[in-house]
Design an enzyme around this catalytic site. Sequence first.
Site, mmCIF file in Angstrom:
data_model
loop_
_atom_site.group_PDB
_atom_site.id
_atom_site.type_symbol
_atom_site.label_atom_id
_atom_site.label_comp_id
_atom_site.label_asym_id
_atom_site.label_seq_id
_atom_site.Cartn_x
_atom_site.Cartn_y
_atom_site.Cartn_z
ATOM 1 N N ASP A 273 -0.911 15.670 52.026
ATOM 2 C CA ASP A 273 -1.111 14.970 53.296
ATOM 3 C C ASP A 273 -2.251 15.658 54.039
ATOM 4 O O ASP A 273 -2.053 16.665 54.724
ATOM 5 C CB ASP A 273 0.171 14.999 54.131
ATOM 6 C CG ASP A 273 0.093 14.092 55.351
ATOM 7 O OD1 ASP A 273 -1.041 13.719 55.728
ATOM 8 O OD2 ASP A 273 1.141 13.749 55.910
ATOM 9 N N GLY B 157 -15.541 9.222 48.753
ATOM 10 C CA GLY B 157 -16.131 7.913 49.029
ATOM 11 C C GLY B 157 -15.753 7.348 50.377
ATOM 12 O O GLY B 157 -15.622 6.124 50.533
ATOM 13 N N ARG C 76 -16.178 6.794 54.682
ATOM 14 C CA ARG C 76 -17.273 6.568 55.637
ATOM 15 C C ARG C 76 -17.782 7.913 56.157
ATOM 16 O O ARG C 76 -17.028 8.893 56.216
ATOM 17 C CB ARG C 76 -16.774 5.740 56.830
ATOM 18 C CG ARG C 76 -16.599 4.272 56.548
ATOM 19 C CD ARG C 76 -16.604 3.517 57.856
ATOM 20 N NE ARG C 76 -15.910 2.246 57.773
ATOM 21 C CZ ARG C 76 -15.895 1.353 58.752
ATOM 22 N NH1 ARG C 76 -16.498 1.622 59.896
ATOM 23 N NH2 ARG C 76 -15.249 0.215 58.621
ATOM 24 N N ARG D 263 -13.895 15.134 59.956
ATOM 25 C CA ARG D 263 -12.741 15.095 60.854
ATOM 26 C C ARG D 263 -11.503 15.729 60.216
ATOM 27 O O ARG D 263 -10.612 16.219 60.924
ATOM 28 C CB ARG D 263 -12.439 13.653 61.278
ATOM 29 C CG ARG D 263 -13.473 13.069 62.228
ATOM 30 C CD ARG D 263 -12.992 11.812 62.888
ATOM 31 N NE ARG D 263 -12.844 10.700 61.963
ATOM 32 C CZ ARG D 263 -13.826 9.868 61.622
ATOM 33 N NH1 ARG D 263 -15.058 10.057 62.113
ATOM 34 N NH2 ARG D 263 -13.619 8.872 60.799
ATOM 35 N N GLY E 139 -18.801 -2.431 54.966
ATOM 36 C CA GLY E 139 -19.492 -3.309 54.031
ATOM 37 C C GLY E 139 -18.842 -3.252 52.670
ATOM 38 O O GLY E 139 -17.948 -2.431 52.419
ATOM 39 N N HIS E 140 -19.271 -4.140 51.792
ATOM 40 C CA HIS E 140 -18.810 -4.150 50.411
ATOM 41 C C HIS E 140 -20.008 -4.391 49.509
ATOM 42 O O HIS E 140 -21.123 -4.656 49.977
ATOM 43 C CB HIS E 140 -17.737 -5.214 50.195
ATOM 44 C CG HIS E 140 -16.400 -4.830 50.773
ATOM 45 N ND1 HIS E 140 -15.631 -3.825 50.238
ATOM 46 C CD2 HIS E 140 -15.712 -5.319 51.843
ATOM 47 C CE1 HIS E 140 -14.524 -3.698 50.942
ATOM 48 N NE2 HIS E 140 -14.543 -4.594 51.921
ATOM 49 N N ASP E 141 -19.756 -4.330 48.207
ATOM 50 C CA ASP E 141 -20.807 -4.511 47.207
ATOM 51 C C ASP E 141 -21.740 -5.665 47.563
ATOM 52 O O ASP E 141 -22.965 -5.529 47.536
ATOM 53 C CB ASP E 141 -20.145 -4.753 45.845
ATOM 54 C CG ASP E 141 -21.138 -4.946 44.711
ATOM 55 O OD1 ASP E 141 -21.845 -5.975 44.707
ATOM 56 O OD2 ASP E 141 -21.186 -4.092 43.815
ATOM 57 N N ASN F 80 -22.568 -6.972 50.295
ATOM 58 C CA ASN F 80 -23.446 -6.690 51.437
ATOM 59 C C ASN F 80 -24.573 -5.742 51.053
ATOM 60 O O ASN F 80 -25.733 -5.939 51.454
ATOM 61 C CB ASN F 80 -22.637 -6.090 52.580
ATOM 62 C CG ASN F 80 -21.450 -6.934 52.966
ATOM 63 O OD1 ASN F 80 -20.307 -6.498 52.826
ATOM 64 N ND2 ASN F 80 -21.682 -8.143 53.422
ATOM 65 N N TYR F 81 -24.257 -4.722 50.262
ATOM 66 C CA TYR F 81 -25.276 -3.745 49.879
ATOM 67 C C TYR F 81 -26.338 -4.392 48.985
ATOM 68 O O TYR F 81 -27.530 -4.164 49.172
ATOM 69 C CB TYR F 81 -24.638 -2.547 49.165
ATOM 70 C CG TYR F 81 -23.423 -2.007 49.888
ATOM 71 C CD1 TYR F 81 -23.427 -1.835 51.274
ATOM 72 C CD2 TYR F 81 -22.261 -1.692 49.194
ATOM 73 C CE1 TYR F 81 -22.303 -1.371 51.941
ATOM 74 C CE2 TYR F 81 -21.136 -1.219 49.853
ATOM 75 C CZ TYR F 81 -21.156 -1.071 51.223
ATOM 76 O OH TYR F 81 -20.050 -0.614 51.885
ATOM 77 N N ASP G 257 -21.256 -1.387 43.496
ATOM 78 C CA ASP G 257 -20.166 -0.423 43.343
ATOM 79 C C ASP G 257 -20.351 0.489 42.136
ATOM 80 O O ASP G 257 -20.224 1.711 42.249
ATOM 81 C CB ASP G 257 -18.829 -1.152 43.194
ATOM 82 C CG ASP G 257 -18.261 -1.613 44.528
ATOM 83 O OD1 ASP G 257 -18.831 -1.259 45.572
ATOM 84 O OD2 ASP G 257 -17.248 -2.337 44.520
#
Length: 376
Positions: A58, A81, A83, A89, A123-125, A127-128, A154
Amino acid sequence: MGPLQGIRVVEMAGIGPAPFAGMILADLGATVIRIDPPKRPGIGADLMGRGKRAIAIDAKKPGAAELIGRIVERSSILIEGFRPGVMERLGLGPSELMVVNPRLIYGRMTGWGQDGPKAARSGHDINYISMSGVLGSIGDEVHGPSIPLNLVGDFGGGGMLLVAGVLAALIESHRTGKGQVVDAAMVDGSLLLMTMIYSMFQEGGWSSGPGSNLLDGGAPFYCTYGTKDGRWVAVGALEPQFFKELVEVLDLGERFTTANQYDQGRWPEMRRAFTERFLRRTRAEWESVFATSDACVTPVLTMVEALDHPLHQERGSFVKVGELRQPGPAPRFGNYDEEERRLRRELVYDSTGILAEIGVARDEIDALLNQELVIE
């Protein structure tokens, strides 16, 4: 077994390209330890977990960052992987972990990169690759862009480029004794995959309109054709000798020759002639006709068909992981027993074993389990 035997990799659990990169490193012989959240995914369907070991920690609890740091201290590579900012953080950013392990290769997989105007955006594949020019170059002007699954962003421009980056950095660390951060962004990687196409475009050899060029289905000798039984074949007769053989096998006489192969004014007529010919036989018949030919004609297989096709059966292209078959390790290496490399096990949860390997005493392991910082 593999060329990366002896290299330990820490993978922060995620989805898509980073787990794919971890799978490749495991296939290459590395010991990959995946750090999972307490609610871990089911093992049976966890295909990209093959060859890995996992520990459930955890990461949000006090003491988690220190514990993960102890695992990282004895590792060569970390891949994540999330953000930008998430690892920081958690107290697991490069500034913390590279103090623990100065030789650490810290591989970061994102869509938009660690900085820039879209770094914090989701975003996702799709979008890139839309922003790198890939998506706008596939398809045609009538039906619009054709989505190439999530392979280009991806996995091709993402996970595989991350692997290349961390291995290059690993080689340098052996020379310098210093680690570094590898920033692998899918928008950058998919753009890199377009290098040849961008070069052709700027040299005047490529039109910006999709479906009108040599390699995007515009050329009648580099596209797909329907067959008598409603199936498809793929034609890739680019070189003149292959084109000549294609025309001969299709019995098209002297209408199309290597002299007019690249005359785009003849392409509509050529396409109509090829279409009519391929509709005369079934896909299986065409596969038999072209089986020993260099005309570069192959059947378009579904995934179900590919699983049992003789080509893949003979090469042992698929491996069984648990109850499921999936593509096996690639590339292949001459110094290793490939049969052994293809015996891939499912993901193994081994929290206590991993902790013992890094020197955690049994009583401390019990305390960590009681605190539910580590889940058995």
